[in-house]
Design an enzyme around this catalytic site. Structure first.
Site, PDB file in Angstrom:
ATOM      1  N   ASP A  52       0.847  -1.181   0.000  1.00 41.20           N
ATOM      2  CA  ASP A  52       0.000   0.000   0.000  1.00 41.20           C
ATOM      3  C   ASP A  52       0.891   1.242   0.000  1.00 41.20           C
ATOM      4  OD1 ASP A  52      -1.616   2.099   0.539  1.00 41.20           O
ATOM      5  OD2 ASP A  52      -2.442   1.309   2.412  1.00 41.20           O
ATOM      6  N   GLU A 130      31.167  11.464  -1.165  1.00 40.29           N
ATOM      7  CA  GLU A 130      31.965  11.461   0.072  1.00 40.29           C
ATOM      8  C   GLU A 130      31.027  11.822   1.212  1.00 40.29           C
ATOM      9  OE1 GLU A 130      35.515  14.024  -0.342  1.00 40.29           O
ATOM     10  OE2 GLU A 130      34.929  14.167  -2.426  1.00 40.29           O
ATOM     11  N   GLU A 132      29.930  12.448   4.950  1.00 40.28           N
ATOM     12  CA  GLU A 132      30.426  12.748   6.296  1.00 40.28           C
ATOM     13  C   GLU A 132      29.286  12.544   7.285  1.00 40.28           C
ATOM     14  OE1 GLU A 132      33.739  16.055   4.911  1.00 40.28           O
ATOM     15  OE2 GLU A 132      31.733  16.736   5.420  1.00 40.28           O
ATOM     16  N   GLU A 186      37.102  13.305  10.542  1.00 43.77           N
ATOM     17  CA  GLU A 186      36.930  14.573   9.838  1.00 43.77           C
ATOM     18  C   GLU A 186      37.295  15.743  10.759  1.00 43.77           C
ATOM     19  OE1 GLU A 186      36.611  16.570   7.470  1.00 43.77           O
ATOM     20  OE2 GLU A 186      36.609  15.135   5.818  1.00 43.77           O
ATOM     21  N   GLU A 193      34.542  10.460   7.962  1.00 38.59           N
ATOM     22  CA  GLU A 193      34.241  10.279   6.533  1.00 38.59           C
ATOM     23  C   GLU A 193      34.713   8.899   6.121  1.00 38.59           C
ATOM     24  OE1 GLU A 193      35.203  13.479   3.752  1.00 38.59           O
ATOM     25  OE2 GLU A 193      35.947  12.025   2.306  1.00 38.59           O
ATOM     26  N   HIS A 242      30.026  15.563  -0.835  1.00 39.70           N
ATOM     27  CA  HIS A 242      30.555  15.969  -2.137  1.00 39.70           C
ATOM     28  C   HIS A 242      30.182  14.895  -3.146  1.00 39.70           C
ATOM     29  CE1 HIS A 242      34.054  18.237   0.061  1.00 39.70           C
ATOM     30  NE2 HIS A 242      32.868  18.775   0.278  1.00 39.70           N
ATOM     31  N   ARG A 313      39.821  24.592  -3.403  1.00 42.72           N
ATOM     32  CA  ARG A 313      38.718  23.962  -2.674  1.00 42.72           C
ATOM     33  C   ARG A 313      37.639  24.893  -2.169  1.00 42.72           C
ATOM     34  NH1 ARG A 313      39.389  18.334  -0.894  1.00 42.72           N
ATOM     35  NH2 ARG A 313      41.278  17.619  -1.904  1.00 42.72           N
ATOM     36  N   GLU A 330      33.700  17.746  -9.274  1.00 43.84           N
ATOM     37  CA  GLU A 330      33.219  17.556  -7.907  1.00 43.84           C
ATOM     38  C   GLU A 330      32.250  18.683  -7.560  1.00 43.84           C
ATOM     39  OE1 GLU A 330      35.915  18.467  -4.630  1.00 43.84           O
ATOM     40  OE2 GLU A 330      35.117  16.801  -3.469  1.00 43.84           O
ATOM     41  N   ARG A 332      30.268  20.335  -4.540  1.00 44.55           N
ATOM     42  CA  ARG A 332      30.523  20.286  -3.106  1.00 44.55           C
ATOM     43  C   ARG A 332      29.344  20.702  -2.225  1.00 44.55           C
ATOM     44  NH1 ARG A 332      35.853  20.191  -1.884  1.00 44.55           N
ATOM     45  NH2 ARG A 332      35.770  21.746  -0.233  1.00 44.55           N
TER      46      ARG A 332
HETATM   47  P1  ADP Z   1      38.602  14.570  -1.788  1.00 43.50           P
HETATM   48  O1  ADP Z   1      39.983  14.820  -2.265  1.00 43.50           O
HETATM   49  O2  ADP Z   1      37.628  15.554  -2.359  1.00 43.50           O
HETATM   50  O3  ADP Z   1      38.492  14.417  -0.278  1.00 43.50           O
HETATM   51  P2  ADP Z   1      38.063  11.701  -1.878  1.00 43.50           P
HETATM   52  O4  ADP Z   1      39.332  10.979  -2.186  1.00 43.50           O
HETATM   53  O5  ADP Z   1      37.606  11.719  -0.446  1.00 43.50           O
HETATM   54  O6  ADP Z   1      38.203  13.180  -2.478  1.00 43.50           O
HETATM   55  O7  ADP Z   1      36.868  11.094  -2.738  1.00 43.50           O
HETATM   56  C1  ADP Z   1      36.932  11.063  -4.131  1.00 43.50           C
HETATM   57  C2  ADP Z   1      35.737  10.291  -4.681  1.00 43.50           C
HETATM   58  O8  ADP Z   1      35.732  10.448  -6.115  1.00 43.50           O
HETATM   59  C3  ADP Z   1      35.784   8.797  -4.403  1.00 43.50           C
HETATM   60  O9  ADP Z   1      34.486   8.315  -4.120  1.00 43.50           O
HETATM   61  C4  ADP Z   1      36.282   8.251  -5.765  1.00 43.50           C
HETATM   62  O10 ADP Z   1      35.917   6.901  -6.014  1.00 43.50           O
HETATM   63  C5  ADP Z   1      35.561   9.182  -6.701  1.00 43.50           C
HETATM   64  N1  ADP Z   1      36.089   9.184  -8.073  1.00 43.50           N
HETATM   65  C6  ADP Z   1      37.356   8.957  -8.494  1.00 43.50           C
HETATM   66  N2  ADP Z   1      37.416   8.961  -9.843  1.00 43.50           N
HETATM   67  C7  ADP Z   1      36.148   9.199 -10.283  1.00 43.50           C
HETATM   68  C8  ADP Z   1      35.555   9.301 -11.570  1.00 43.50           C
HETATM   69  N3  ADP Z   1      36.263   9.181 -12.689  1.00 43.50           N
HETATM   70  N4  ADP Z   1      34.221   9.533 -11.637  1.00 43.50           N
HETATM   71  C9  ADP Z   1      33.484   9.673 -10.519  1.00 43.50           C
HETATM   72  N5  ADP Z   1      33.990   9.582  -9.288  1.00 43.50           N
HETATM   73  C10 ADP Z   1      35.310   9.342  -9.158  1.00 43.50           C
HETATM   74 MG    MG Z   2      35.751  16.153  -1.692  1.00 46.20          MG
HETATM   75 MG    MG Z   3      35.445  15.458   3.892  1.00 51.77          MG
HETATM   76 MG    MG Z   4      37.056  13.391   0.916  1.00 47.91          MG
HETATM   77 MG    MG Z   5      39.946  11.804   0.765  1.00 48.46          MG
END
Ligand code: ADP
Ligand code: MG
Ligand code: MG
Ligand code: MG
Ligand code: MG
Length: 441
Positions: A52, A130, A132, A186, A193, A242, A313, A330, A332
């Protein structure tokens, strides 16, 4: 790696599975499930399980409430805890109307339809989020906002008290088929994270939902409260999600261009241009709570201004430095309270529009935006994200493109919920107001 009904039946037999949880989400991304004993699995896979829909948020009117859940076999996974009364597996479901057509209020369907559009252009979408979250103490059975530890970014024991719990969450996620890349403390007290590897958009959205309940469950088993509330503590960073995105074409990263000076394909900029054009309306989806907007303020690493940049960033949209298969965009602003299906759908729809219409994202912003004065911001024509849920909802209401992309049903229901939330909030007199005004006037 499960691909067919036969694979599911074999996995049930090999693992002695006793129960299956059929999982889906409502329009707000809240996970729902109904549990069936394995004796019902054949029926579930052959004809679907009726339920439902009228009491699920954002679903249907009472007079058309009979809905059917059909499990997606590829999402079959064994749940890592509570195996005392028999092994439990879960499958994520698509939702259909009694006449057999897909239900337009199913967030998975909305994402699938945008992915199909991308597919027709030769693209598939990879998403890596990502998430958190905070771990808080529980007192007398109630969650508090007392952080479980006073660790900071990348800190180690003894400041980081949560190593073991984080590791337990990571192991649980690995059991569920996640490919974990990293886990760390974090910036905020009690904040963590855990990053998992990107995957196709639909699997990643399923994973976000799974990630949230696995984290909450394992925290609870350890006597702690895990929350994805975007900004639980006033003077600490909030929790973001992110969203890293890339398009693949013929198995190759379409955002990578080895011939380009920046090694970035031009379509990447157009993709960003589309996102920036619709970001105000998208924000109502990616940041759906009153509380979401308390995170999007200057000074706490969260984006405020509508800008894009290279690795810097402080921007809303970044092109991280990695190239080759890791070339990505990315975004954010999203936070982990959002519905990931609808959030990814809205972002992808806007990005694809950007590619089709070759939308120019304007100049990248290579300075730290937080250092710019109001005049500096105005000179550069830099706009801000919506400051409140009300403002974001008003932008979503006006955005005909997003209405078409999400479908009228989802668009209307998101707005109904956002305005109801705002109205409830508006009625409250907050402590901040009494503290500030009671003696002042
Ligand atoms: P940050 O440097 O912003 O903290 P992270 O290393 O914490 O980045 O996270 C990066 C994310 O991006 C991970 O989930 C990773 O698998 C993802 N990622 C890496 N390459 C690609 C891609 N080509 N397309 C989409 N996501 C990706
Ligand atoms: Mg990030
Ligand atoms: Mg973070
Ligand atoms: Mg990160
Ligand atoms: Mg990282």
């Amino acid at each position: 790696n499960i691909k067919s009904k036969e694979d599911v039946y074999n996995a049930i037999e090999n693992n002695n599975v006793k129960f299956i949880r059929l999982q889906f989400t409502d329009i707000q991304g809240v996970v729902k499930d109904v549990e069936i004993p394995v004796t019902q699995v054949k029926k579930a896979l052959e004809t679907g399980i009726s339920f439902d829909g009228s009491s699920i948020e954002g679903f249907v009117r009472i007079d058309e409430s009979d809905m059917v859940l059909r499990p997606d076999v590829r999402s079959f996974a064994l749940l890592p805890w509570d195996q005392g009364k028999g092994v439990v597996a879960r499958m994520v479901c698509d939702i259909f109307k009694p006449d057999g057509s897909p239900f337009e209020g199913d967030p998975r369907y909305v994402l699938r339809s945008i992915l199909k559009e991308a597919h027709d252009l030769g693209f598939s979408l990879n998403v890596g989020p990502e998430l958190e979250f905070f771990l808080f103490q529980i007192e007398k059975g109630k969650a508090t906002t007392k952080p479980h530890d006073f660790g900071r970014y990348f800190e180690f024991a003894p400041a980081d008290l949560a190593e073991d719990i984080r590791r337990e969450i990571v192991l649980g996620l690995i059991d569920l088929g996640f490919n974990i890349e990293a886990a760390h403390h974090e910036v905020a007290f009690g904040q963590h994270e855990i990053d998992f590897k990107y995957d196709d958009a639909l699997s990643t959205a399923d994973n976000v939902v799974t990630f949230r309940y696995v984290t909450r469950t394992i925290a609870k088993l350890n006597g702690l409260h895990a929350t994805f509330m975007p900004k639980p503590l006033t003077s600490e960073n909030g929790s973001g999600m992110h969203v890293n995105l890339s398009l693949s074409k013929d198995g190759k990263n379409a955002f990578y261009d080895s011939q380009d000076e920046e090694e970035v394909d031009q379509m990447t900029y157009h993709f960003i241009g589309g996102i920036l054009e619709h970001i105000k309306g998208i924000t109502a989806i990616s940041n759906p709570l009153i509380n979401s907007y308390k995170r999007l303020v200057p000074g706490y690493e969260a984006p405020v201004y509508i800008t894009w940049s290279g690795p810097n960033r402080s921007s809303l949209v970044r092109i991280p430095a990695a190239r080759g298969q890791s070339t990505r965009v990315e975004l954010r602003s999203p936070d982990p309270s959002c519905n990931p299906y609808l959030t990814f759908a809205a972002i992808l729809a806007a990005g694809l529009k950007g590619i089709k219409e070759e939308i120019d994202p304007g100049e990248g912003t290579d300075v730290n935006i937080y250092d710019l004065t109001p005049k500096g911001l105005a000179d550069r024509n830099i706009e801000t994200l919506p400051p409140t849920l009300l403002d974001a909802a008003n932008h979503l209401a006006k955005d005909d493109f997003l209405r078409d992309a999400l479908g009228a049903h989802v668009h209307e229901n998101l707005l109904r919920i956002a305005y109801a939330e705002w109205d409830a909030y508006k009625l409250q007199v907050h402590d901040w107001e009494t503290n500030r005004y009671l003696n002042a006037v």
